[in-house]
Motif scaffolding. Structure first.
Motif, PDB file in Angstrom:
ATOM      1  N   ARG A   8      -3.873  18.486   5.494  1.00 21.82           N
ATOM      2  CA  ARG A   8      -3.971  17.578   6.632  1.00 21.82           C
ATOM      3  C   ARG A   8      -5.318  16.881   6.754  1.00 21.82           C
ATOM      4  O   ARG A   8      -5.389  15.725   7.171  1.00 21.82           O
ATOM      5  CB  ARG A   8      -3.653  18.334   7.929  1.00 21.82           C
ATOM      6  N   ARG A   9      -6.399  17.569   6.386  1.00 17.27           N
ATOM      7  CA  ARG A   9      -7.703  16.927   6.495  1.00 17.27           C
ATOM      8  C   ARG A   9      -7.821  15.739   5.550  1.00 17.27           C
ATOM      9  O   ARG A   9      -8.563  14.802   5.804  1.00 17.27           O
ATOM     10  CB  ARG A   9      -8.817  17.935   6.214  1.00 17.27           C
ATOM     11  N   GLY A  10      -7.100  15.801   4.429  1.00 17.13           N
ATOM     12  CA  GLY A  10      -7.139  14.697   3.487  1.00 17.13           C
ATOM     13  C   GLY A  10      -5.991  13.728   3.660  1.00 17.13           C
ATOM     14  O   GLY A  10      -5.894  12.752   2.921  1.00 17.13           O
ATOM     15  N   ALA A  11      -5.139  13.991   4.651  1.00 13.56           N
ATOM     16  CA  ALA A  11      -3.958  13.144   4.838  1.00 13.56           C
ATOM     17  C   ALA A  11      -4.332  11.717   5.213  1.00 13.56           C
ATOM     18  O   ALA A  11      -3.710  10.753   4.742  1.00 13.56           O
ATOM     19  CB  ALA A  11      -3.033  13.749   5.897  1.00 13.56           C
ATOM     20  N   LEU A  12      -5.344  11.560   6.053  1.00 10.78           N
ATOM     21  CA  LEU A  12      -5.764  10.212   6.441  1.00 10.78           C
ATOM     22  C   LEU A  12      -6.303   9.446   5.239  1.00 10.78           C
ATOM     23  O   LEU A  12      -6.026   8.261   5.070  1.00 10.78           O
ATOM     24  CB  LEU A  12      -6.822  10.286   7.545  1.00 10.78           C
ATOM     25  N   ASP A  13      -7.103  10.125   4.408  1.00 13.58           N
ATOM     26  CA  ASP A  13      -7.620   9.481   3.207  1.00 13.58           C
ATOM     27  C   ASP A  13      -6.492   9.057   2.276  1.00 13.58           C
ATOM     28  O   ASP A  13      -6.582   8.039   1.586  1.00 13.58           O
ATOM     29  CB  ASP A  13      -8.546  10.443   2.438  1.00 13.58           C
ATOM     30  N   ALA A  14      -5.427   9.860   2.258  1.00  8.10           N
ATOM     31  CA  ALA A  14      -4.323   9.607   1.338  1.00  8.10           C
ATOM     32  C   ALA A  14      -3.345   8.567   1.854  1.00  8.10           C
ATOM     33  O   ALA A  14      -2.568   8.013   1.072  1.00  8.10           O
ATOM     34  CB  ALA A  14      -3.573  10.914   1.058  1.00  8.10           C
ATOM     35  N   THR A  15      -3.362   8.293   3.145  1.00  7.86           N
ATOM     36  CA  THR A  15      -2.346   7.405   3.705  1.00  7.86           C
ATOM     37  C   THR A  15      -2.889   6.097   4.281  1.00  7.86           C
ATOM     38  O   THR A  15      -2.367   5.026   3.985  1.00  7.86           O
ATOM     39  CB  THR A  15      -1.549   8.135   4.809  1.00  7.86           C
ATOM     40  N   VAL A  16      -3.939   6.181   5.101  1.00  9.97           N
ATOM     41  CA  VAL A  16      -4.405   4.982   5.813  1.00  9.97           C
ATOM     42  C   VAL A  16      -4.932   3.900   4.869  1.00  9.97           C
ATOM     43  O   VAL A  16      -4.482   2.742   4.938  1.00  9.97           O
ATOM     44  CB  VAL A  16      -5.459   5.350   6.874  1.00  9.97           C
ATOM     45  N   PRO A  17      -5.883   4.193   3.954  1.00 13.43           N
ATOM     46  CA  PRO A  17      -6.383   3.124   3.074  1.00 13.43           C
ATOM     47  C   PRO A  17      -5.307   2.496   2.173  1.00 13.43           C
ATOM     48  O   PRO A  17      -5.262   1.261   2.059  1.00 13.43           O
ATOM     49  CB  PRO A  17      -7.470   3.824   2.250  1.00 13.43           C
ATOM     50  N   PRO A  18      -4.415   3.285   1.540  1.00 13.82           N
ATOM     51  CA  PRO A  18      -3.371   2.651   0.727  1.00 13.82           C
ATOM     52  C   PRO A  18      -2.443   1.753   1.544  1.00 13.82           C
ATOM     53  O   PRO A  18      -2.057   0.670   1.080  1.00 13.82           O
ATOM     54  CB  PRO A  18      -2.605   3.846   0.135  1.00 13.82           C
ATOM     55  N   VAL A  19      -2.090   2.199   2.749  1.00 19.03           N
ATOM     56  CA  VAL A  19      -1.234   1.374   3.605  1.00 19.03           C
ATOM     57  C   VAL A  19      -1.965   0.090   3.993  1.00 19.03           C
ATOM     58  O   VAL A  19      -1.382  -1.000   3.987  1.00 19.03           O
ATOM     59  CB  VAL A  19      -0.810   2.159   4.864  1.00 19.03           C
ATOM     60  N   ALA A  20      -3.247   0.215   4.309  1.00 20.86           N
ATOM     61  CA  ALA A  20      -4.039  -0.974   4.645  1.00 20.86           C
ATOM     62  C   ALA A  20      -4.113  -1.921   3.450  1.00 20.86           C
ATOM     63  O   ALA A  20      -4.032  -3.154   3.615  1.00 20.86           O
ATOM     64  CB  ALA A  20      -5.444  -0.561   5.084  1.00 20.86           C
ATOM     65  N   PHE A  21      -4.278  -1.381   2.264  1.00 22.97           N
ATOM     66  CA  PHE A  21      -4.324  -2.219   1.064  1.00 22.97           C
ATOM     67  C   PHE A  21      -3.021  -2.987   0.885  1.00 22.97           C
ATOM     68  O   PHE A  21      -3.025  -4.203   0.653  1.00 22.97           O
ATOM     69  CB  PHE A  21      -4.582  -1.359  -0.179  1.00 22.97           C
ATOM     70  N   ALA A  22      -1.902  -2.264   0.992  1.00 24.57           N
ATOM     71  CA  ALA A  22      -0.599  -2.900   0.800  1.00 24.57           C
ATOM     72  C   ALA A  22      -0.341  -3.977   1.851  1.00 24.57           C
ATOM     73  O   ALA A  22       0.146  -5.074   1.537  1.00 24.57           O
ATOM     74  CB  ALA A  22       0.511  -1.853   0.834  1.00 24.57           C
ATOM     75  N   LEU A  23      -0.702  -3.686   3.107  1.00 24.88           N
ATOM     76  CA  LEU A  23      -0.497  -4.670   4.173  1.00 24.88           C
ATOM     77  C   LEU A  23      -1.380  -5.895   3.971  1.00 24.88           C
ATOM     78  O   LEU A  23      -0.931  -7.044   4.115  1.00 24.88           O
ATOM     79  CB  LEU A  23      -0.789  -4.025   5.531  1.00 24.88           C
ATOM     80  N   GLY A  24      -2.654  -5.668   3.640  1.00 28.11           N
ATOM     81  CA  GLY A  24      -3.555  -6.788   3.402  1.00 28.11           C
ATOM     82  C   GLY A  24      -3.113  -7.638   2.238  1.00 28.11           C
ATOM     83  O   GLY A  24      -3.193  -8.877   2.274  1.00 28.11           O
ATOM     84  N   TRP A  25      -2.633  -6.980   1.215  1.00 27.24           N
ATOM     85  CA  TRP A  25      -2.156  -7.679   0.008  1.00 27.24           C
ATOM     86  C   TRP A  25      -0.899  -8.495   0.293  1.00 27.24           C
ATOM     87  O   TRP A  25      -0.786  -9.654  -0.113  1.00 27.24           O
ATOM     88  CB  TRP A  25      -1.904  -6.644  -1.085  1.00 27.24           C
ATOM     89  N   LEU A  26       0.027  -7.904   1.023  1.00 32.21           N
ATOM     90  CA  LEU A  26       1.286  -8.585   1.331  1.00 32.21           C
ATOM     91  C   LEU A  26       1.078  -9.739   2.318  1.00 32.21           C
ATOM     92  O   LEU A  26       1.575 -10.852   2.104  1.00 32.21           O
ATOM     93  CB  LEU A  26       2.298  -7.588   1.898  1.00 32.21           C
ATOM     94  N   LEU A  27       0.359  -9.474   3.398  1.00 28.19           N
ATOM     95  CA  LEU A  27       0.203 -10.475   4.449  1.00 28.19           C
ATOM     96  C   LEU A  27      -0.649 -11.668   4.016  1.00 28.19           C
ATOM     97  O   LEU A  27      -0.542 -12.749   4.591  1.00 28.19           O
ATOM     98  CB  LEU A  27      -0.412  -9.832   5.695  1.00 28.19           C
ATOM     99  N   SER A  28      -1.459 -11.473   2.983  1.00 27.42           N
ATOM    100  CA  SER A  28      -2.302 -12.563   2.485  1.00 27.42           C
ATOM    101  C   SER A  28      -1.635 -13.351   1.361  1.00 27.42           C
ATOM    102  O   SER A  28      -2.265 -14.220   0.756  1.00 27.42           O
ATOM    103  CB  SER A  28      -3.643 -12.007   1.992  1.00 27.42           C
ATOM    104  N   GLY A  29      -0.376 -13.021   1.097  1.00 27.21           N
ATOM    105  CA  GLY A  29       0.300 -13.690  -0.016  1.00 27.21           C
ATOM    106  C   GLY A  29      -0.073 -13.105  -1.354  1.00 27.21           C
ATOM    107  O   GLY A  29      -0.203 -13.813  -2.348  1.00 27.21           O
ATOM    108  N   GLN A  30      -0.306 -11.786  -1.372  1.00 28.82           N
ATOM    109  CA  GLN A  30      -0.639 -11.017  -2.567  1.00 28.82           C
ATOM    110  C   GLN A  30      -2.006 -11.380  -3.142  1.00 28.82           C
ATOM    111  O   GLN A  30      -2.185 -11.484  -4.360  1.00 28.82           O
ATOM    112  CB  GLN A  30       0.463 -11.165  -3.629  1.00 28.82           C
TER     113      GLN A  30
END
Length: 229
Positions: free
Chosen positions: A21-43
């Motif tokens: 659980r302590r590493g769960a945020l590291d494992a989930t938040v940045p990758p999700v942010a990357f995918a959202l930023g990539w998608l919403l900006s037109g890749q």
């Protein structure tokens, strides 16, 4: 929760030490942010990379405010920064996840090797939590149980390598993000649960349990507590 030699421990402690659980945020938040930023900006990889680093920075600040070790916090942040730089350098969004693929490959090999040489990482981690030092390794039954159960953890890393590898090879950025989240804390929790079930069932019926390594030639103190190690 159990007590061992005055030290409180639990499966939660084991999960945290092995990337729970302590590493769960590291494992989930940045990758999700990357995918959202990539998608919403037109890749556009730059936007995804920037979003991931900002998200990782926010997680680092939050974790630091909760008193977590600075080295662990900076390690998680550094991994995101490296992943972002790799993706920017190669121009391939899926390469943001390349570091995770490589680290899980190394972990799978390390866990397998530790078990083959009969220094299973699971025994080392549990021994550290219980402050047993290496007494557990002097107990042939407990050593065998830890070796057997360590293959469960090896399998979790192999699973990640296979899933991440196939998705990375095919350039599935969104699917990689989903896999990164699904194979983080939930998989660790499953491995902890299996370990908690398998270790005692791998010991002889007359064994006092993993809290009390049965060392040949060592006399157990009165009351059945663990001998000083």
């Amino acid at each position: 929760m159990v007590q061992a030699g005055g030290v409180s421990t639990s499966t939660d402690s084991l999960a945290d030490l092995l990337g729970g659980r302590r590493g769960a945020l590291d494992a989930t938040v940045p990758p999700v942010a990357f995918a959202l930023g990539w998608l919403l900006s037109g890749q556009v990889i730059g936007w995804g990379a920037g979003a991931a680093v900002v998200a990782a920075g926010a997680v680092a600040v939050w974790r630091t405010s909760r008193g977590e070790k600075v080295t662990a916090v900076l390690g998680g942040l550094a991994a995101v920064v490296v992943g972002a730089l790799v993706a920017l350098y190669t121009g391939r969004a899926e390469d943001f996840f390349l570091l995770q693929l490589l680290s899980n490959t190394a972990s799978a090999l390390a866990w397998a090797l530790s078990t083959l040489v009969r220094w299973p990482f699971l025994g080392i981690v549990v021994g550290l939590l219980l402050r047993q030092r290496t007494r557990w390794r002097k107990d042939p039954d407990l050593l065998r149980a830890y070796c057997r159960t360590s293959w469960v953890w090896t399998a979790t890393y192999v699973l990640r390598v296979v899933v991440f590898g196939l998705l990375w090879w095919s350039g599935q950025v969104v699917a990689l993000t989903v896999a990164r989240v699904a194979l983080s804390w939930p998989l660790v929790a499953l491995a902890v649960g299996i370990s908690a079930w398998l270790v005692p069932r791998s010991l002889p019926a007359d064994h006092p349990g993993f809290l009390h390594p049965r060392v040949p030639g060592e006399q157990r103190p009165e009351g059945g507590g663990p001998a000083a190690g």
